[in-house]
Design a protein around this motif. Structure first.
Motif, PDB file in Angstrom:
ATOM      1  N   LYS A  21       0.889  -1.277   0.029  1.00 23.32           N
ATOM      2  CA  LYS A  21       0.013   0.000   0.097  1.00 23.32           C
ATOM      3  C   LYS A  21       0.998   1.293   0.081  1.00 23.32           C
ATOM      4  CE  LYS A  21      -4.004  -1.861   2.234  1.00 23.32           C
ATOM      5  NZ  LYS A  21      -4.777  -2.058   3.435  1.00 23.32           N
ATOM      6  N   ILE A  22       1.971   1.098   0.799  1.00 18.03           N
ATOM      7  CA  ILE A  22       2.856   2.377   0.876  1.00 18.03           C
ATOM      8  C   ILE A  22       3.579   2.550  -0.424  1.00 18.03           C
ATOM      9  CG2 ILE A  22       5.077   3.319   2.081  1.00 18.03           C
ATOM     10  CD1 ILE A  22       3.959   2.066   4.689  1.00 18.03           C
ATOM     11  N   ARG A  23       3.950   1.324  -0.964  1.00 18.49           N
ATOM     12  CA  ARG A  23       4.855   1.627  -2.224  1.00 18.49           C
ATOM     13  C   ARG A  23       3.938   2.030  -3.380  1.00 18.49           C
ATOM     14  NH1 ARG A  23       6.208  -4.129  -5.064  1.00 18.49           N
ATOM     15  NH2 ARG A  23       4.086  -3.832  -5.651  1.00 18.49           N
ATOM     16  N   GLY A  24       2.494   1.634  -3.504  1.00 20.34           N
ATOM     17  CA  GLY A  24       1.857   2.038  -4.358  1.00 20.34           C
ATOM     18  C   GLY A  24       1.819   1.302  -5.699  1.00 20.34           C
ATOM     19  N   LYS A  30       7.459  -7.532  -9.189  1.00 21.62           N
ATOM     20  CA  LYS A  30       8.519  -7.862  -8.087  1.00 21.62           C
ATOM     21  C   LYS A  30       8.230  -6.943  -6.820  1.00 21.62           C
ATOM     22  CE  LYS A  30      11.168 -10.087 -10.827  1.00 21.62           C
ATOM     23  NZ  LYS A  30      11.663 -11.536 -10.840  1.00 21.62           N
ATOM     24  N   LEU A  31       8.587  -7.684  -5.916  1.00 17.58           N
ATOM     25  CA  LEU A  31       8.169  -7.174  -4.474  1.00 17.58           C
ATOM     26  C   LEU A  31       9.209  -5.899  -4.147  1.00 17.58           C
ATOM     27  CD1 LEU A  31       6.324  -7.282  -1.971  1.00 17.58           C
ATOM     28  CD2 LEU A  31       7.906  -9.163  -1.030  1.00 17.58           C
ATOM     29  N   SER A  32      10.610  -6.288  -4.384  1.00 19.73           N
ATOM     30  CA  SER A  32      11.376  -5.033  -3.743  1.00 19.73           C
ATOM     31  C   SER A  32      11.923  -4.470  -4.875  1.00 19.73           C
ATOM     32  CB  SER A  32      12.755  -6.001  -3.707  1.00 19.73           C
ATOM     33  OG  SER A  32      12.329  -6.827  -2.587  1.00 19.73           O
ATOM     34  N   ILE A  33      11.617  -3.044  -4.803  1.00 17.90           N
ATOM     35  CA  ILE A  33      12.103  -2.239  -5.976  1.00 17.90           C
ATOM     36  C   ILE A  33      12.854  -0.963  -5.392  1.00 17.90           C
ATOM     37  CG2 ILE A  33       9.858  -2.578  -7.364  1.00 17.90           C
ATOM     38  CD1 ILE A  33       8.616   0.067  -5.769  1.00 17.90           C
ATOM     39  N   SER A  34      13.429  -0.274  -6.336  1.00 26.81           N
ATOM     40  CA  SER A  34      14.182   0.909  -5.905  1.00 26.81           C
ATOM     41  C   SER A  34      13.463   2.196  -5.742  1.00 26.81           C
ATOM     42  CB  SER A  34      15.216   1.053  -7.173  1.00 26.81           C
ATOM     43  OG  SER A  34      14.801   1.493  -8.141  1.00 26.81           O
ATOM     44  N   GLN A  35      14.020   2.991  -5.254  1.00 24.77           N
ATOM     45  CA  GLN A  35      13.371   4.327  -5.169  1.00 24.77           C
ATOM     46  C   GLN A  35      12.773   4.863  -6.469  1.00 24.77           C
ATOM     47  OE1 GLN A  35      16.682   6.963  -3.214  1.00 24.77           O
ATOM     48  NE2 GLN A  35      15.926   6.299  -1.376  1.00 24.77           N
ATOM     49  N   ASP A  36      13.210   4.598  -7.513  1.00 23.35           N
ATOM     50  CA  ASP A  36      12.856   4.959  -8.791  1.00 23.35           C
ATOM     51  C   ASP A  36      11.656   3.819  -9.478  1.00 23.35           C
ATOM     52  OD1 ASP A  36      14.765   3.204  -9.530  1.00 23.35           O
ATOM     53  OD2 ASP A  36      15.661   4.721 -11.200  1.00 23.35           O
ATOM     54  N   ASN A  37      11.190   3.099  -8.438  1.00 22.49           N
ATOM     55  CA  ASN A  37      10.353   2.103  -8.954  1.00 22.49           C
ATOM     56  C   ASN A  37      10.902   0.970 -10.130  1.00 22.49           C
ATOM     57  OD1 ASN A  37       8.607   3.248  -7.320  1.00 22.49           O
ATOM     58  ND2 ASN A  37       7.464   4.706  -8.638  1.00 22.49           N
ATOM     59  N   LYS A  38      12.259   0.986  -9.890  1.00 19.65           N
ATOM     60  CA  LYS A  38      12.621  -0.184 -10.835  1.00 19.65           C
ATOM     61  C   LYS A  38      12.904  -1.509  -9.943  1.00 19.65           C
ATOM     62  CE  LYS A  38      13.352   2.383 -14.225  1.00 19.65           C
ATOM     63  NZ  LYS A  38      12.276   2.793 -15.208  1.00 19.65           N
ATOM     64  N   GLU A  39      13.054  -2.617 -10.814  1.00 20.64           N
ATOM     65  CA  GLU A  39      13.391  -3.879  -9.937  1.00 20.64           C
ATOM     66  C   GLU A  39      14.550  -3.806  -9.408  1.00 20.64           C
ATOM     67  OE1 GLU A  39      13.024  -7.384 -12.444  1.00 20.64           O
ATOM     68  OE2 GLU A  39      10.864  -6.813 -13.362  1.00 20.64           O
ATOM     69  N   LEU A  40      14.707  -4.448  -8.070  1.00 24.73           N
ATOM     70  CA  LEU A  40      16.036  -4.601  -7.529  1.00 24.73           C
ATOM     71  C   LEU A  40      16.623  -5.800  -7.895  1.00 24.73           C
ATOM     72  CD1 LEU A  40      15.835  -3.557  -3.869  1.00 24.73           C
ATOM     73  CD2 LEU A  40      16.882  -2.327  -5.751  1.00 24.73           C
ATOM     74  N   ARG A  42      19.605  -9.210  -7.316  1.00 24.79           N
ATOM     75  CA  ARG A  42      19.943  -9.689  -5.973  1.00 24.79           C
ATOM     76  C   ARG A  42      21.164  -8.825  -5.537  1.00 24.79           C
ATOM     77  NH1 ARG A  42      20.065 -16.187  -7.091  1.00 24.79           N
ATOM     78  NH2 ARG A  42      18.207 -16.432  -7.788  1.00 24.79           N
ATOM     79  N   GLN A  43      22.213  -8.333  -6.180  1.00 25.00           N
ATOM     80  CA  GLN A  43      23.328  -7.774  -5.895  1.00 25.00           C
ATOM     81  C   GLN A  43      22.703  -6.237  -4.843  1.00 25.00           C
ATOM     82  OE1 GLN A  43      26.582  -8.607  -5.528  1.00 25.00           O
ATOM     83  NE2 GLN A  43      26.527  -6.854  -4.276  1.00 25.00           N
ATOM     84  N   SER A  44      21.770  -5.737  -5.383  1.00 26.18           N
ATOM     85  CA  SER A  44      21.082  -4.656  -4.912  1.00 26.18           C
ATOM     86  C   SER A  44      20.576  -4.858  -3.372  1.00 26.18           C
ATOM     87  CB  SER A  44      20.109  -3.655  -5.521  1.00 26.18           C
ATOM     88  OG  SER A  44      20.717  -3.345  -6.921  1.00 26.18           O
ATOM     89  N   ILE A  45      19.889  -5.830  -3.360  1.00 20.08           N
ATOM     90  CA  ILE A  45      19.128  -6.459  -2.145  1.00 20.08           C
ATOM     91  C   ILE A  45      20.253  -6.680  -0.978  1.00 20.08           C
ATOM     92  CG2 ILE A  45      17.850  -8.287  -1.026  1.00 20.08           C
ATOM     93  CD1 ILE A  45      16.238  -8.324  -3.690  1.00 20.08           C
ATOM     94  N   GLN A  46      21.348  -7.561  -1.464  1.00 21.42           N
ATOM     95  CA  GLN A  46      22.583  -7.976  -0.771  1.00 21.42           C
ATOM     96  C   GLN A  46      23.145  -6.630  -0.191  1.00 21.42           C
ATOM     97  OE1 GLN A  46      23.787 -10.813   0.588  1.00 21.42           O
ATOM     98  NE2 GLN A  46      25.011  -9.125   1.755  1.00 21.42           N
ATOM     99  N   THR A  47      23.437  -5.636  -0.977  1.00 25.27           N
ATOM    100  CA  THR A  47      24.289  -4.531  -0.629  1.00 25.27           C
ATOM    101  C   THR A  47      23.354  -3.924   0.487  1.00 25.27           C
ATOM    102  OG1 THR A  47      25.152  -4.373  -2.963  1.00 25.27           O
ATOM    103  CG2 THR A  47      24.985  -2.213  -1.343  1.00 25.27           C
ATOM    104  N   ARG A  48      22.010  -3.580   0.187  1.00 24.65           N
ATOM    105  CA  ARG A  48      21.144  -2.965   1.040  1.00 24.65           C
ATOM    106  C   ARG A  48      21.257  -3.694   2.512  1.00 24.65           C
ATOM    107  NH1 ARG A  48      16.037   0.133  -1.445  1.00 24.65           N
ATOM    108  NH2 ARG A  48      17.150   0.966  -3.106  1.00 24.65           N
TER     109      ARG A  48
END
Length: 123
Positions: A21-24, A30-40, A42-48
């Motif tokens: 709901k918050i994500r809109g 995909k469940l996990s997205i970046s601040q610009d609404n792009k797919e994350l 695996r490496q991005s998730i690991q980095t975060r």
């Protein structure tokens, strides 16, 4: 990658619904997205996760895989049998599952207290 069922507690379902709901509305399934609404990826998730682990002052490795290992050990300690855990993890061979779960002395002692062969016998 093979599909498998993932079981979620009601609490987890609630938090995921809240996040969605918050994500809109976004243009990905995909469940996990970046601040610009792009797919994350695996490496991005690991980095975060690494970043958040450091911010939380966790002095051990923080990764999706360590979460998976922790979940596996907690399930075994709480009484899930190894074969059920093997299927939940998506392993074909129990020896792979065995490598996931390191049970130490205190855990073994607790298991023995709960499930020892003589427990409940009137001798």
């Amino acid at each position: 990658m093979d599909e498998r069922t993932v079981y979620l507690f009601e609490t987890t379902k609630g938090q995921l619904s809240r996040y969605i709901k918050i994500r809109g509305d976004v243009e990905t399934t995909k469940l996990s997205i970046s601040q610009d609404n792009k797919e994350l990826n695996r490496q991005s998730i690991q980095t975060r996760l690494t970043k958040y682990g450091k911010e939380a002052m966790i002095n051990k490795r923080v990764s999706p895989h360590t979460f998976r290992h922790t979940m596996a050990k907690r399930m075994i300690v709480s009484g899930v049998d190894a074969f059920s855990l093997m299927h939940l993890l998506g392993h074909i061979d129990i020896t792979v599952t065995k490598r996931y779960v390191n049970i130490w002395g205190q855990d073994l002692e607790q298991k023995h207290k709960l499930h020892g062969a003589l427990r409940g016998l009137k001798i």
